[in-house]
Enzyme design. Structure first.
Site, PDB file in Angstrom:
ATOM      1  N   GLU A 171       0.858  -1.191   0.000  1.00  0.00           N
ATOM      2  CA  GLU A 171       0.000   0.000   0.000  1.00  0.00           C
ATOM      3  C   GLU A 171       0.889   1.233   0.000  1.00  0.00           C
ATOM      4  O   GLU A 171       1.737   1.385   0.883  1.00  0.00           O
ATOM      5  CB  GLU A 171      -0.868   0.063   1.256  1.00  0.00           C
ATOM      6  CG  GLU A 171      -1.939  -0.985   1.398  1.00  0.00           C
ATOM      7  CD  GLU A 171      -2.723  -0.768   2.681  1.00  0.00           C
ATOM      8  OE1 GLU A 171      -2.791   0.390   3.164  1.00  0.00           O
ATOM      9  OE2 GLU A 171      -3.251  -1.742   3.225  1.00  0.00           O
TER      10      GLU A 171
ATOM     11  N   ASP B 260      -5.698   8.135  10.156  1.00  0.00           N
ATOM     12  CA  ASP B 260      -4.303   7.895  10.479  1.00  0.00           C
ATOM     13  C   ASP B 260      -3.931   8.349  11.885  1.00  0.00           C
ATOM     14  O   ASP B 260      -4.325   9.430  12.328  1.00  0.00           O
ATOM     15  CB  ASP B 260      -3.394   8.609   9.473  1.00  0.00           C
ATOM     16  CG  ASP B 260      -3.586   8.090   8.059  1.00  0.00           C
ATOM     17  OD1 ASP B 260      -3.933   6.904   7.923  1.00  0.00           O
ATOM     18  OD2 ASP B 260      -3.407   8.865   7.100  1.00  0.00           O
TER      19      ASP B 260
END
Length: 275
Positions: free
Chosen positions: A63, A74
């Site tokens: 990724e 995140d």
């Protein structure tokens, strides 16, 4: 006289690169290893080198995270990394250059992970076209729901790209069914409610998330958020088709560069030992 119809002559949708990678791991009797690194961190060439080390040390799927100014999923480690990348003047086209370089140097399926606003700003068709041209396998879009993904689904179908949607412990059975139906490549099972980050234990919700997606018809489910040790990888690999690691790898890159990513990846995947 030929009886072949126009429908018969249409090119078939290319086989999913991500599916092939996961199925190859399955054929070896193990879950696929999916490794995440931010694009351009700490700089473009180092991020490419680090991603190549992922593949060399056992990653089946890579990724490449697209830096974004408001990364709601995140945790602090990845936020700090992407903030640094944006501060140096990162621009979206760099992602396609990084993907192309990693694809050319490895056999891994290479996905981008991006918030949908970035795709929308470029245009779904343009983004999909450029990603396919770079050799990318597809994209993970953590903030996009299938109900609002019509344009993206059409663009990925046209370019033979995988599209990965997320399901969580809070997802209703109806929502899970929509996510499974819309996904191509795999379904991303979020093991915890919250942001990314290394944790001491795998959430006990992870297995339930996988079971729910499988019950809805998912053929491949990969689990992420909180995975940071070999024991986590082995535990999740008993019931999931793939194990996703991000924050631990970004920390290794921050502290020790590509060589540290190589060392940690080999530890997590068991590369060098019997797999």
């Amino acid at each position: 006289m030929s009886t072949t119809t126009a429908v018969d002559q249409r090119p078939a949708t290319p086989a999913s690169k991500t599916e092939r990678a996961i199925e190859a791991a399955r054929a070896q009797g193990r879950a696929a290893f999916v490794g995440y690194l931010p694009a351009g961190y700490p700089d473009k060439e180092t991020s490419i080198a680090a991603a190549i080390e992922l593949a060399r040390n056992g990653a089946d799927v890579i990724e490449i995270g697209v830096p974004y100014s408001d990364p709601v999923m995140d945790g602090p480690v990845i936020q700090q990394a992407t903030t640094e990348v944006l501060a140096r003047g990162f621009r979206l086209p760099e992602v396609f250059e990084i993907v192309e370089a990693v694809v050319e140097a490895t056999d891994a399926a290479v996905l981008v992970m991006t918030y949908y606003n970035l795709i929308d700003r470029m245009g779904a068709e343009e983004f999909a076209s450029r990603l396919a041209a770079a050799g990318g396998a597809g994209a993970i879009t953590p903030d996009l729901i299938p109900d609002e993904a019509g344009e993206w689904i059409a663009a990925t179908d046209r370019h033979g790209l995988d599209r990965v949607f997320l399901t969580a412990p809070s997802s209703s059975p109806e929502r899970v069914e929509k996510i499974v139906a819309a996904s191509r490549g795999f379904v991303y099972g979020v093991s915890v409610m919250g942001v990314t980050g290394a944790r001491d234990q795998v959430s006990d919700a992870a297995e339930r998330v996988v079971a729910a997606a499988k019950s809805a018809g998912a053929e491949r489910v990969c689990v992420g958020l909180g995975v940071s040790t070999r024991s986590h990888v082995e535990e999740i690999g008993r019931y999931a088709d793939g194990v996703i690691v991000g924050t631990a790898l970004v920390t290794a890159l921050r502290d020790g560069g590509p060589s540290a990513v190589a060392t940690l990846t080999a530890e997590l995947t068991g590369a060098g030992a019997s797999r």
